[in-house]
Design an enzyme around this catalytic site. Sequence first.
Site, PDB file in Angstrom:
ATOM      1  N   LYS A  54       8.814  -0.733  -4.446  1.00  0.00           N
ATOM      2  CA  LYS A  54       7.580  -0.310  -5.108  1.00  0.00           C
ATOM      3  C   LYS A  54       6.636   0.336  -4.104  1.00  0.00           C
ATOM      4  CE  LYS A  54       5.697  -4.888  -4.322  1.00  0.00           C
ATOM      5  NZ  LYS A  54       5.971  -6.263  -4.686  1.00  0.00           N
ATOM      6  N   TYR A  64     -18.768   9.825  17.749  1.00  0.00           N
ATOM      7  CA  TYR A  64     -19.934   9.840  16.863  1.00  0.00           C
ATOM      8  C   TYR A  64     -20.899   8.701  17.182  1.00  0.00           C
ATOM      9  CZ  TYR A  64     -17.716  13.191  13.716  1.00  0.00           C
ATOM     10  OH  TYR A  64     -17.164  14.319  13.182  1.00  0.00           O
TER      11      TYR A  64
HETATM   12  C1  LIG Z   1       6.582  -7.192  -4.112  1.00  0.00           C
HETATM   13  C2  LIG Z   1       7.323  -8.222  -4.790  1.00  0.00           C
HETATM   14  C3  LIG Z   1       8.348  -8.957  -4.142  1.00  0.00           C
HETATM   15  C4  LIG Z   1       8.660  -8.811  -2.693  1.00  0.00           C
HETATM   16  O1  LIG Z   1       7.748  -9.557  -1.920  1.00  0.00           O
HETATM   17  P1  LIG Z   1       7.886  -9.678  -0.337  1.00  0.00           P
HETATM   18  O2  LIG Z   1       6.927 -10.720   0.038  1.00  0.00           O
HETATM   19  O3  LIG Z   1       7.546  -8.357   0.202  1.00  0.00           O
HETATM   20  O4  LIG Z   1       9.291 -10.050  -0.088  1.00  0.00           O
HETATM   21  C5  LIG Z   1       9.098  -9.819  -4.893  1.00  0.00           C
HETATM   22  N1  LIG Z   1       8.818 -10.017  -6.219  1.00  0.00           N
HETATM   23  C6  LIG Z   1       7.843  -9.370  -6.850  1.00  0.00           C
HETATM   24  C7  LIG Z   1       7.610  -9.638  -8.275  1.00  0.00           C
HETATM   25  C8  LIG Z   1       7.041  -8.466  -6.162  1.00  0.00           C
HETATM   26  O5  LIG Z   1       6.070  -7.822  -6.791  1.00  0.00           O
END
Ligand SMILES: *Cc1c(COP(=O)(O)O)cnc(C)c1O
Length: 814
Positions: free
Chosen positions: A483, A709
């Site tokens: 994702k 800056y």
């Molecule tokens: C992002 C996600 C993961 C992975 O999590 P990590 O801590 O990066 O391993 C697993 N399950 C769901 C539902 C997620 O949204």
Amino acid sequence: MNYTTKQIAEITNSQLIGDETAEVKNIAYDSRTIFSEANSAFLAINTSKNSGEKYIQSAIDKGINIIISEHYHPQYENITWIIVRNSIQFLQQIAKYHLQQFQLKTIGITGSNGKTIVKEWLYQSLFHDYATVKSPKSFNSQLGLPISLLEINKKHQLGIFEVGISKPKEMELLEHIFSPEVGILTHIGSAHSSNFEYVDELIDEKIKLFVNSKTIIFNGDSDLVCKKLADAYSVKNLISFGFNSTNNVSIKNDWKNKSQGVIIQYFEEEFSVPIHQRDEATISNALCVVCVLKEFGIENSIIVEKLNSLKSVEMRLESVNGIRNNLIINDSFNLDLDSLKIAFQNINEYNRPHKTLILTDFVEGKDSDRLYQEVAAITNEQNFKTVFLIGDEITKLEGLFTATTFTFSNTTELIESVNLNQIEDNLILLKGARKFEIDKVKSYLELQKHDTVLEVNLNSILHNINVHKALLKPKTKMMAMVKAYSYGLGGYEIAEFLQHHHIDYLGVAYADEGVDLRKNGITTPIMVMNPEQHSYNIIIDYNLEPEIYSFRVLELFNEKLTQKGIQHRYPIHIKLETGMNRLGFKTEELQELIEKLRSMNVKVISIFSHLSSSDDESERDYTLQQIETFGNSSEILIEGLPDQPIRHILNTSGITNFADHQFDMVRIGIGMVGVSASSEIKKQLKSAVTFKTVISQISPIEIGDSVGYNRKFKANKNTRIATIPVGYADGIPRLIGNNVGFLGIRKELYPIVGNVCMDMMMIDIGDSPAKEGEEVIIFNSNPSLEDFACYCNTISYEVLTSISRRVKRIYIKD
Ligand SMILES: *Cc1c(COP(=O)(O)O)cnc(C)c1O
């Protein structure tokens, strides 16, 4: 190798079904990298983890008609079978027999670090004097050694092979098939990074390679290594090298001082050698090479010449995006028949329909006509659309190549040619001898030169996945969470690599992320976690599988299925709420859910939930409670449904901390990148991401001068300021300015001073020897991603996903 099927069956005591006279010149065991079907046999290797017999179909599809396997599959027609008792033992038997047919000098190299470089350097130093065969770049598995041994033929006078081991008891097996005359032990690392508990055990295992060696050349800087070799092999010719003056071969002068040569003490003799790069590993590897060359009776003056011309060993195959949507694979370190074959195997891993080859003269070729005939023969099997040949020799044989072929006498001519400039949507493989400098072609075709890149090492991702897999039962499936643009690392590139390595599932947040993957040829099942109502159409059109977390979503999605006239039961995933209090069905909703699901045209593929605190030791009880709720609720659902859904709840830190509750699948995310909440596991992971840039300018400033800056930094001593072309628009939070964060140059950290600007920031490098144009690490090992997240007062996830799209992502494969 060149044996008939009958000979192979006899040598290995196997059963032959089919053609007895078919010739086998090549054994392939990875159906994806088969690059030539003529005279090739496919060996289906069965291990405790996987059965190669699953890939017999795909080998046959590629045109192979000789199969070697433990089981007979009578359904295939016109195939010759060699039925073996054990696939791995078969390979070792045939390799051993093959080696015994030849009289050649052999060198076997083992150790923890430096094996590949020593091997490549020995090859570079010796191939003019001896016809040499060697193992390919870094190819040191249990299968790699026998496969490399099968490359030996009667013209070879010297064989140089790397013998890597990863587990106890492996060396004995390997020594049984390959007993080198000269044994080399490079540096031995710590046992921590291996499957060995103690260094003791690691050394004992590695030195078993030398049981039948006459000479052992070893890094003698470890007392334990010296003692063990002296105890075990006192009657052999032992030669130690290293930095300690107690070694037979060591360094006499201050090697860090680059204004002089490195003076080597070789037993009683002293001589100076040129070594340009002055780091410990390079010097140590060079000492090892000197020992071997001396042992081969080469004179000092020639050794000096040979060291002078050693080339750095490019260990990785580089792929870069090119102009006109080409993908450029640059593998132009050395050019010989073996490395050409390996390059052909490697490019098969990229799913590109159109391929172009740029190939130069083989400088080493002695019997050049025959060599080029063979080159043309294997090239013709690769279905290149276009072949560009460079050099006076290879171009004479243009007629042998069946692709559309163009010839050039040098690289500049090629770059200027219209034909090269018409290539688009191709994979372009660059394979050239050094002197042709075809790197220039790469620079020319490269999309854009960026000083700032986010470099993703795909092999490290695979390694990290395997470290997590090792904590699970072999049958447990794995979903990779890709994702948010694969946690900021890239779109389809990561997914494509994972698909190639047979990941079971992919997970994305939104439908369009899944659509992008499908458009780029990803066929692995994809779960969409946030199926928005407006995207149901494309979810269905692109065969994506929605997460259903509420009755509202379930009903709307089901309506869409009916409306689109979907006939089959559509795959969905049910999310249960167990303690995160974000999305999901609650326990009291289960009965109603069962009834609804039974009445709808959907098929529940999996039931899952998400842990809120799996990385938090202090919330262990809460996590266990979540797991228990999940176990109970999912059981109720499964009982009520006609399908047999699989179950999953563990994310990365769930895998490391709660592996007992793995159910049928796990979902890995941040662990792929090399981040872990467990320090034990963290040690085994490799950092897969490097964010780096180069220094734009260095300015000396004096006491009282200000930087940036609003003059937020004022020097309290004379110093030097390096300006770095990365700022908050690249995703660097502004809050790490003013001495909060640090960047790395030559492995040292320097503070960010003044305010971070939109596209730049400044660091105080004091009297560092760094120069303009030199590399600056924003994060990789020092500082690490975790260190950097700490400067930013956040977590690694946010750091990665904040890096803006304008930062170029590049992907590395070893
Ligand atoms: C992002 C996600 C993961 C992975 O999590 P990590 O801590 O990066 O391993 C697993 N399950 C769901 C539902 C997620 O949204």
